[in-house]
Design a protein around this motif. Structure first.
Motif, PDB file in Angstrom:
ATOM      1  N   PRO A  93      27.393  33.910  50.429  1.00  6.43           N
ATOM      2  CA  PRO A  93      29.168  34.284  50.781  1.00  6.43           C
ATOM      3  C   PRO A  93      29.914  34.542  48.741  1.00  6.43           C
ATOM      4  CG  PRO A  93      28.977  31.917  50.886  1.00  6.43           C
ATOM      5  CD  PRO A  93      26.881  32.442  51.240  1.00  6.43           C
ATOM      6  N   ILE A  94      30.836  35.547  49.189  1.00  7.17           N
ATOM      7  CA  ILE A  94      31.779  35.759  47.580  1.00  7.17           C
ATOM      8  C   ILE A  94      32.486  34.961  48.236  1.00  7.17           C
ATOM      9  CG2 ILE A  94      32.595  37.121  46.642  1.00  7.17           C
ATOM     10  CD1 ILE A  94      30.860  39.467  47.565  1.00  7.17           C
ATOM     11  N   VAL A  95      33.075  33.879  46.883  1.00 10.34           N
ATOM     12  CA  VAL A  95      34.206  32.895  46.907  1.00 10.34           C
ATOM     13  C   VAL A  95      35.149  32.806  45.677  1.00 10.34           C
ATOM     14  CG1 VAL A  95      35.860  30.896  47.275  1.00 10.34           C
ATOM     15  CG2 VAL A  95      33.055  30.768  47.959  1.00 10.34           C
ATOM     16  N   THR A  96      35.914  33.723  46.045  1.00 13.56           N
ATOM     17  CA  THR A  96      37.023  34.459  44.565  1.00 13.56           C
ATOM     18  C   THR A  96      38.411  32.660  45.043  1.00 13.56           C
ATOM     19  OG1 THR A  96      36.660  36.410  44.490  1.00 13.56           O
ATOM     20  CG2 THR A  96      38.441  35.851  43.869  1.00 13.56           C
ATOM     21  N   VAL A  97      38.614  32.469  43.618  1.00 15.03           N
ATOM     22  CA  VAL A  97      39.499  31.581  43.464  1.00 15.03           C
ATOM     23  C   VAL A  97      40.042  31.984  42.479  1.00 15.03           C
ATOM     24  CG1 VAL A  97      39.764  29.272  42.247  1.00 15.03           C
ATOM     25  CG2 VAL A  97      37.908  29.689  43.244  1.00 15.03           C
ATOM     26  N   ILE A  98      41.390  32.455  42.502  1.00 11.84           N
ATOM     27  CA  ILE A  98      42.802  32.696  41.938  1.00 11.84           C
ATOM     28  C   ILE A  98      43.780  31.815  41.255  1.00 11.84           C
ATOM     29  CG2 ILE A  98      44.515  34.942  41.965  1.00 11.84           C
ATOM     30  CD1 ILE A  98      42.719  36.455  43.976  1.00 11.84           C
ATOM     31  N   LYS A  99      44.069  31.699  40.218  1.00 10.54           N
ATOM     32  CA  LYS A  99      44.846  30.668  39.494  1.00 10.54           C
ATOM     33  C   LYS A  99      46.116  31.868  38.760  1.00 10.54           C
ATOM     34  CE  LYS A  99      41.515  29.085  38.600  1.00 10.54           C
ATOM     35  NZ  LYS A  99      40.455  28.169  37.976  1.00 10.54           N
ATOM     36  N   GLY A 100      46.699  31.055  38.134  1.00 12.57           N
ATOM     37  CA  GLY A 100      47.967  31.623  37.657  1.00 12.57           C
ATOM     38  C   GLY A 100      47.854  30.689  36.491  1.00 12.57           C
ATOM     39  N   TYR A 101      49.156  31.211  35.280  1.00 17.08           N
ATOM     40  CA  TYR A 101      49.783  30.419  34.126  1.00 17.08           C
ATOM     41  C   TYR A 101      50.421  29.121  34.678  1.00 17.08           C
ATOM     42  CZ  TYR A 101      46.005  33.041  31.454  1.00 17.08           C
ATOM     43  OH  TYR A 101      44.768  33.511  31.067  1.00 17.08           O
ATOM     44  N   GLY A 102      51.027  29.267  36.148  1.00 17.92           N
ATOM     45  CA  GLY A 102      52.210  28.381  36.051  1.00 17.92           C
ATOM     46  C   GLY A 102      51.795  26.617  36.850  1.00 17.92           C
ATOM     47  N   GLY A 103      50.211  26.733  36.827  1.00 17.73           N
ATOM     48  CA  GLY A 103      49.952  25.839  37.025  1.00 17.73           C
ATOM     49  C   GLY A 103      48.271  25.617  37.744  1.00 17.73           C
ATOM     50  N   HIS A 104      47.509  25.021  37.153  1.00 14.09           N
ATOM     51  CA  HIS A 104      45.721  25.365  37.974  1.00 14.09           C
ATOM     52  C   HIS A 104      45.649  23.816  38.291  1.00 14.09           C
ATOM     53  CE1 HIS A 104      43.834  25.510  34.063  1.00 14.09           C
ATOM     54  NE2 HIS A 104      44.614  25.957  33.350  1.00 14.09           N
ATOM     55  N   LEU A 162      38.492  33.024  50.106  1.00  9.05           N
ATOM     56  CA  LEU A 162      40.605  32.995  48.665  1.00  9.05           C
ATOM     57  C   LEU A 162      40.415  31.706  49.192  1.00  9.05           C
ATOM     58  CD1 LEU A 162      41.167  35.702  46.266  1.00  9.05           C
ATOM     59  CD2 LEU A 162      42.886  35.878  48.457  1.00  9.05           C
ATOM     60  N   MET A 163      40.748  31.777  47.479  1.00  9.16           N
ATOM     61  CA  MET A 163      40.968  30.099  47.499  1.00  9.16           C
ATOM     62  C   MET A 163      41.825  29.913  46.529  1.00  9.16           C
ATOM     63  SD  MET A 163      39.241  26.964  46.676  1.00  9.16           S
ATOM     64  CE  MET A 163      39.963  24.910  46.107  1.00  9.16           C
ATOM     65  N   MET A 164      43.268  29.666  47.056  1.00 10.06           N
ATOM     66  CA  MET A 164      44.528  29.688  45.491  1.00 10.06           C
ATOM     67  C   MET A 164      45.673  29.005  46.337  1.00 10.06           C
ATOM     68  SD  MET A 164      46.021  33.850  47.457  1.00 10.06           S
ATOM     69  CE  MET A 164      47.134  34.117  46.236  1.00 10.06           C
ATOM     70  N   ALA A 165      46.619  28.921  44.783  1.00  8.34           N
ATOM     71  CA  ALA A 165      47.809  28.477  45.574  1.00  8.34           C
ATOM     72  C   ALA A 165      48.686  29.329  46.221  1.00  8.34           C
ATOM     73  CB  ALA A 165      48.081  27.864  43.950  1.00  8.34           C
ATOM     74  N   CYS A 166      50.309  28.810  46.074  1.00 11.51           N
ATOM     75  CA  CYS A 166      50.622  29.729  46.683  1.00 11.51           C
ATOM     76  C   CYS A 166      52.447  29.501  45.966  1.00 11.51           C
ATOM     77  CB  CYS A 166      51.138  28.247  47.777  1.00 11.51           C
ATOM     78  SG  CYS A 166      50.339  28.010  49.049  1.00 11.51           S
ATOM     79  N   GLY A 167      51.669  30.265  45.134  1.00 12.69           N
ATOM     80  CA  GLY A 167      53.022  30.998  44.319  1.00 12.69           C
ATOM     81  C   GLY A 167      53.271  32.234  45.446  1.00 12.69           C
TER      82      GLY A 167
END
Length: 438
Positions: free
Chosen positions: A231-242, A294-299
């Protein structure tokens, strides 16, 4: 054509990016009608849809040692209608002058405020019409309610289906829901091209392969999409907080010890050992399209990009004021658009993540393209044939997305008054008690 001013708050780059996306919805010859106000510097965000001369770089609004009163001076020194209001702050005095003087000099007809209660009240006190951008979250405090009440209407850059049940009915009625606004790349991303991207990142990017992972052997097992078992897991984060999402990386690695984990965006140094590739990319679309998880925050901007894909989404909301991301995460989970972290852990614990049901639920590589985007044109499914041609405005309304129709409408009316009465009010469920007629 109306001239539009857009105030973009300086926390993170998301507000400027939202202004850029709305500008991109205008016809090319109409984009000069937009002026953006922001104290974010040019190195933090570079606009692509409008020129730099259309950006007014405002003075900062930070507290100064020579302030007479601090920005939050307590119950008996701070107006209930404002969140932050230093007294004697020369920077805020200058930025207020910048805003009002530019509005007057450029003859701006309508302001869009994203977001600032203080700028909203400045405009209302100066009799300048404005629309207020509503972010997700619980915003029922007195300053927000005042800013909402003072606006001609509210703009929600997300679907109405994701509205919080705690939002007041009148606020919903006064809101124009624009759905998620994002630009879909016209180029297609094949699975093979995605693997090429991964291989390039494994050479050029920052690799922190854990001992349990052999990166070359994983890539060899990914070449054939139909036979791929890793499996390929991509974790996407921004500079507003990670911070919140980085704290989950050790457990993510434990849950999926043999996965290829790709971290896009900032990452804490002590967490690099839990991912295989750490990199920054200009376009996350191929990762969203071809990843298994796909793992990410909720911006807003991040969710907007992933919302219409079938890639299983695991949401880890950042701690933000007004529970902004927590409310968005809850709505996504309720709409079966995402799993929260506990649901994901529970799912992966069933038969050690190897059951057929999990494979069907999450390991789905054949993902359709998004169903909607700002570049797509909605089909008019109505088969009505009246034998009469509709007006160009009626045709546009039938073919444009809500956000496109909104931006295009500002080019169709010569005054804000006509636009307000003839375009905006018919789309809202509220009407002012009285409107002065021409």
């Amino acid at each position: 054509m109306m001239l539009i001013g857009y105030y973009a708050h300086h926390h993170g780059s998301g507000h400027c990016r939202q202004a850029d996306k709305l500008a991109a919805l205008l016809p090319n010859d109409a984009r000069a009608q937009l002026t953006v106000f922001t104290s974010l510097d040019i190195n933090s965000y570079r606009f692509t849809a409008i020129d730099e001369q259309q950006i007014v770089r405002l003075n900062a609004e930070d507290e100064r040692p020579d302030d007479i009163l601090a920005g939050r001076a307590g119950q008996y020194w701070q107006p209930a209608s404002l969140h932050y209001s230093p007294v004697g702050n020369s920077d805020i005095q200058k930025r207020s002058h910048q805003i009002l003087d530019t509005i007057f000099q450029c003859k701006i007809d309508l302001m869009i405020i994203d977001v600032s209660v203080e700028v909203a009240m400045l405009c209302r006190a100066a009799s300048i019409p404005y629309l207020y951008v509503r972010l997700p979250g619980i915003r029922d405090d007195a300053p927000h309610i005042g800013a909402f009440a003072g606006a001609l209407a509210l703009l929600a850059p997300y679907p109405k289906a994701l509205e919080s049940a705690q939002t007041s009915e009148w606020v919903c009625d006064k809101t124009l829901y624009l759905d998620f606004i994002y630009s879909q790349k016209t180029e297609s991303y094949t699975y093979e091209s995605f693997i090429d991207i991964l291989e390039k990142l494994s050479v050029d990017g920052e690799i922190s392969a854990p001992k349990s992972t052999n990166l070359p052997s994983i890539e060899a097992q990914l070449i054939d999409k139909s036979e791929a078992t890793i499996p390929i897991v991509t974790v996407i984060k921004g500079y507003g907080g990670h911070k919140a999402i980085d704290e989950k990386l050790p457990e993510l690695r434990s849950l999926l010890p043999n996965a290829l984990i790709v971290s896009l965006g900032p990452i804490d140094d002590d967490k690099r050992c839990y991912v295989d590739i750490s990199a920054e990319v200009d376009d996350v679309t191929p990762f969203i399209y071809h990843s298994d998880y796909l793992m990410m925050a909720c911006g807003l901007n991040a969710v907007a990009q992933a919302y219409h894909y079938d890639t299983p989404l695991i949401v880890v909301p950042d701690d933000r004021p007004h529970n902004e991301q927590a409310v968005m995460a809850e709505a996504l989970v309720t709409q079966n658009k995402a799993l929260n972290w506990q649901q994901f852990k529970t799912l992966m614990s069933v038969d050690d993540g190897q059951s057929e049901s999990i494979t069907q639920t999450i390991h789905c590589r054949n993902k359709p393209h998004p169903t909607t985007s700002v570049d797509s044109i909605e089909k008019n499914n109505s088969e009505e044939d009246s034998g009469e041609e509709g007006s160009s405005e009626e045709t546009n309304a039938a073919t444009l997305t809500v956000a496109q129709a909104f931006m295009h409408s500002t080019t169709d009316y010569p005054t804000t008054k006509r636009w307000f009465e003839n375009w905006l009010l018919p789309r809202l469920n509220l009407t002012p008690e009285s409107t002065i007629k021409d």
